[in-house]
Design an enzyme around this catalytic site. Sequence first.
Site, PDB file in Angstrom:
ATOM      1  CG  ASP A  84      98.652  62.419  47.826  1.00  0.00           C
ATOM      2  OD1 ASP A  84      98.651  61.183  47.992  1.00  0.00           O
ATOM      3  OD2 ASP A  84      98.537  62.961  46.715  1.00  0.00           O
ATOM      4  CE  LYS A 130      94.786  58.719  52.505  1.00  0.00           C
ATOM      5  NZ  LYS A 130      95.219  59.923  51.788  1.00  0.00           N
ATOM      6  N   GLY A 151      99.020  56.005  47.251  1.00  0.00           N
ATOM      7  CA  GLY A 151     100.461  55.920  47.499  1.00  0.00           C
ATOM      8  C   GLY A 151     100.704  56.435  48.899  1.00  0.00           C
ATOM      9  CG  HIS A 152      98.798  55.235  51.839  1.00  0.00           C
ATOM     10  ND1 HIS A 152      97.819  54.528  52.471  1.00  0.00           N
ATOM     11  CD2 HIS A 152      98.155  56.091  51.000  1.00  0.00           C
ATOM     12  CE1 HIS A 152      96.631  54.938  52.035  1.00  0.00           C
ATOM     13  NE2 HIS A 152      96.819  55.875  51.132  1.00  0.00           N
ATOM     14  CD  GLN A 204      91.992  56.290  46.713  1.00  0.00           C
ATOM     15  OE1 GLN A 204      91.242  55.428  47.111  1.00  0.00           O
ATOM     16  NE2 GLN A 204      93.204  56.020  46.318  1.00  0.00           N
ATOM     17  CG  HIS A 249     103.093  68.577  55.340  1.00  0.00           C
ATOM     18  ND1 HIS A 249     104.334  68.722  54.773  1.00  0.00           N
ATOM     19  CD2 HIS A 249     102.603  67.411  54.849  1.00  0.00           C
ATOM     20  CE1 HIS A 249     104.568  67.710  53.964  1.00  0.00           C
ATOM     21  NE2 HIS A 249     103.537  66.889  53.998  1.00  0.00           N
ATOM     22  N   GLY A 299     101.665  66.905  63.052  1.00  0.00           N
ATOM     23  CA  GLY A 299     102.809  66.363  62.306  1.00  0.00           C
ATOM     24  C   GLY A 299     103.872  67.430  62.128  1.00  0.00           C
TER      25      GLY A 299
HETATM   26  P1  GDP Z   1      99.024  59.617  52.055  1.00  0.00           P
HETATM   27  O1  GDP Z   1      98.637  59.240  50.672  1.00  0.00           O
HETATM   28  O2  GDP Z   1      97.921  60.363  52.753  1.00  0.00           O
HETATM   29  O3  GDP Z   1      99.527  58.470  52.874  1.00  0.00           O
HETATM   30  O4  GDP Z   1     100.223  60.665  51.907  1.00  0.00           O
HETATM   31  P2  GDP Z   1     101.497  60.541  50.917  1.00  0.00           P
HETATM   32  O5  GDP Z   1     102.434  59.555  51.485  1.00  0.00           O
HETATM   33  O6  GDP Z   1     101.052  60.372  49.508  1.00  0.00           O
HETATM   34  O7  GDP Z   1     102.068  62.014  51.002  1.00  0.00           O
HETATM   35  C1  GDP Z   1     102.396  62.601  52.229  1.00  0.00           C
HETATM   36  C2  GDP Z   1     103.832  63.129  52.142  1.00  0.00           C
HETATM   37  O8  GDP Z   1     104.055  64.025  53.228  1.00  0.00           O
HETATM   38  C3  GDP Z   1     104.877  62.027  52.292  1.00  0.00           C
HETATM   39  O9  GDP Z   1     105.993  62.360  51.529  1.00  0.00           O
HETATM   40  C4  GDP Z   1     105.197  62.053  53.783  1.00  0.00           C
HETATM   41  O10 GDP Z   1     106.504  61.566  54.063  1.00  0.00           O
HETATM   42  C5  GDP Z   1     105.114  63.541  54.054  1.00  0.00           C
HETATM   43  N1  GDP Z   1     104.698  63.899  55.424  1.00  0.00           N
HETATM   44  C6  GDP Z   1     103.688  63.378  56.181  1.00  0.00           C
HETATM   45  N2  GDP Z   1     103.546  64.071  57.319  1.00  0.00           N
HETATM   46  C7  GDP Z   1     104.460  65.062  57.298  1.00  0.00           C
HETATM   47  C8  GDP Z   1     104.787  66.137  58.189  1.00  0.00           C
HETATM   48  O11 GDP Z   1     104.179  66.326  59.247  1.00  0.00           O
HETATM   49  N3  GDP Z   1     105.809  66.962  57.804  1.00  0.00           N
HETATM   50  C9  GDP Z   1     106.500  66.778  56.650  1.00  0.00           C
HETATM   51  N4  GDP Z   1     107.480  67.631  56.356  1.00  0.00           N
HETATM   52  N5  GDP Z   1     106.225  65.778  55.791  1.00  0.00           N
HETATM   53  C10 GDP Z   1     105.207  64.955  56.106  1.00  0.00           C
HETATM   54  P1  IMO Z   2      96.129  58.489  48.510  1.00  0.00           P
HETATM   55  O1  IMO Z   2      95.515  57.297  49.199  1.00  0.00           O
HETATM   56  C1  IMO Z   2      95.752  61.782  45.654  1.00  0.00           C
HETATM   57  C2  IMO Z   2      92.937  61.176  42.331  1.00  0.00           C
HETATM   58  C3  IMO Z   2      93.570  61.161  40.953  1.00  0.00           C
HETATM   59  C4  IMO Z   2      92.424  61.722  40.137  1.00  0.00           C
HETATM   60  C5  IMO Z   2      91.198  61.100  40.804  1.00  0.00           C
HETATM   61  C6  IMO Z   2      90.690  59.845  40.112  1.00  0.00           C
HETATM   62  O2  IMO Z   2      97.581  58.351  48.257  1.00  0.00           O
HETATM   63  O3  IMO Z   2      95.754  59.757  49.210  1.00  0.00           O
HETATM   64  P2  IMO Z   2      91.589  57.368  39.976  1.00  0.00           P
HETATM   65  O4  IMO Z   2      92.880  56.829  39.452  1.00  0.00           O
HETATM   66  O5  IMO Z   2      91.313  57.038  41.400  1.00  0.00           O
HETATM   67  O6  IMO Z   2      90.429  57.033  39.095  1.00  0.00           O
HETATM   68  O7  IMO Z   2      91.765  58.956  39.864  1.00  0.00           O
HETATM   69  O8  IMO Z   2      91.595  60.793  42.130  1.00  0.00           O
HETATM   70  N1  IMO Z   2      93.538  60.226  43.309  1.00  0.00           N
HETATM   71  C7  IMO Z   2      94.365  60.572  44.284  1.00  0.00           C
HETATM   72  N2  IMO Z   2      94.951  61.763  44.574  1.00  0.00           N
HETATM   73  N3  IMO Z   2      95.965  60.711  46.460  1.00  0.00           N
HETATM   74  C8  IMO Z   2      95.364  59.528  46.195  1.00  0.00           C
HETATM   75  O9  IMO Z   2      95.445  58.474  47.031  1.00  0.00           O
HETATM   76  C9  IMO Z   2      94.566  59.414  45.051  1.00  0.00           C
HETATM   77  N4  IMO Z   2      93.875  58.393  44.499  1.00  0.00           N
HETATM   78  C10 IMO Z   2      93.243  58.912  43.439  1.00  0.00           C
HETATM   79  O10 IMO Z   2      94.702  61.987  40.898  1.00  0.00           O
HETATM   80  O11 IMO Z   2      92.334  63.109  40.303  1.00  0.00           O
HETATM   81 MG    MG Z   3      99.322  59.422  48.711  1.00  0.00          MG
END
Ligand code: GDP
Ligand code: IMO
Ligand code: MG
Length: 451
Positions: free
Chosen positions: A16, A19, A43-44, A229, A350, A437
């Site tokens: 998270d 990416k 979850g991207h 991840q 962030h 970012g």
């Molecule tokens: P990922 O799993 O690495 O793709 O990240 P996620 O989408 O799960 O979580 C990242 C969160 O941060 C999302 O809600 C993005 O919209 C938000 N985000 C990403 N970059 C920035 C940033 O530079 N600033 C802010 N405020 N939000 C960001």
């Molecule tokens: P993205 O790609 C954050 C964490 C789960 C748990 C551990 C194992 O969005 O960054 P699993 O279901 O994979 O067996 O869970 O890994 N986890 C993540 N945490 N972002 C993710 O993906 C994750 N994918 C798995 O919360 O701790």
């Molecule tokens: Mg994510």
Amino acid sequence: MFNKCVTVIVGTKWGDEGKGKIAARESKDADIVMRGTGGNNAGHTVIYNGKKLALHLVPSGIIYPRPTCIIGPGVVVSPEVLLSEIKMLKENGVPNVDSRLKISGRAHVILPYHKDLDELHERLKEHPVGTTRRGIGPCYSDKCNRVGVRIYDLIKPLNTLKGKITEATKLHNQNFENNGMKNCVVDAQVLSESNSALGKLLRPYIVDIGPIVEEAINNNKKIVVEGAQAYRLDLDHGDYPMSTSSNPVTAGSLCGSALPPQALKVAIGIDKAINSRVGNGIFPTELPASIDDNGNLIEYTTPLEGDVIRELAHEYGTTTGRPRRCGWMDLPILHSAKYTCGIDVLCLNHLDTLGLVGLSLGYIRVCVAYKYRGKIISHFPDDIEVTGEIPKPIYKTLEGGWSIDSSCRSYDDLPELAKTFIRTVESISEIPVKYIGIGPADDDLIVREDI
Ligand code: GDP
Ligand code: IMO
Ligand code: MG
């Protein structure tokens, strides 16, 4: 010799980091975008036509009209989730999804019993991982046990699929029976019929990705690999057993995408100026927050430090909606990530949020080293499980915070305190910060062209 045409996006902490945002941006001018690891535990978030879309399986490059988007052989795929994601993308007006999306026939299929097993394992464990309950671990386990069902199996004759499922579920059914989960015992006939039907819907997307990759590399086309991840969730290099079940490090992403390492041009590490983790496991810079042991929010009147970060950063899981545990940025981990993931340049997301946290609390902190076993160290130690000691963060404190408005478009425009923070990140991690970012959209990004 191979053309060096592959960009890998790799998470440096516990996921998270943002990416999806960078993968989408890098994909704008790419020919191919691939996912090589994980499944719909990812979850991207991407922004398409001003709307936030959450992608769990389809590579983020799908939001641009140009790239071919490939789900690689290293991914574990829930057919239902994939089909609903395709539907969601079409409903949001994303163009030519059908002609641009491909899935490797070698990818493994997550079946309902994998999710049931995920529940069962978590329930029986003394120390649950806090998985996403998406069946990721059990699906990869079946793959390793050579009883996995692959996407190719869904388009084989019904009886062949039924045979595979029967073979795979012999032991699982005993487990369900013995643990009060009789309702989960698999009826191979029913399951093969439903998945054969799903296979028919997926058939147009199924390909042998070998020739596509070969053609792209030989013609020096831009290939982006969107890591899922992150480093500390890696099965081999992360916080085992509090990890995921695949190898999200750079080498794992390349392997899961069937790409040769010699074609790697650049690995972009993604981190964020604040820190979060969802699920259980070590988190040295975690801050106190109103979250109970099961990860649920506790009602509060005065926010704790972790609550301040969570709310300002909107740190709630993109996949599960769980409130994320929050803390300060951790540079020893980033330093270790540099080597294990071969990170060339960093994207620091962030920065806007950290500034607001500073304005709210009156200070910000960044972990620059750990005290561990009586010594000061600048990397993440390997033997925590043996010593049982949690590395104690040593912080650098910056007084105050900042806000970043839309006029801020270059590094020079950034507030001085934010620049001090970035210089600290670079000096401890030894990674140049090329991307900064400053908001959720893929162009809310400062790019330092001189790096
Ligand atoms: P990922 O799993 O690495 O793709 O990240 P996620 O989408 O799960 O979580 C990242 C969160 O941060 C999302 O809600 C993005 O919209 C938000 N985000 C990403 N970059 C920035 C940033 O530079 N600033 C802010 N405020 N939000 C960001
Ligand atoms: P993205 O790609 C954050 C964490 C789960 C748990 C551990 C194992 O969005 O960054 P699993 O279901 O994979 O067996 O869970 O890994 N986890 C993540 N945490 N972002 C993710 O993906 C994750 N994918 C798995 O919360 O701790
Ligand atoms: Mg994510």
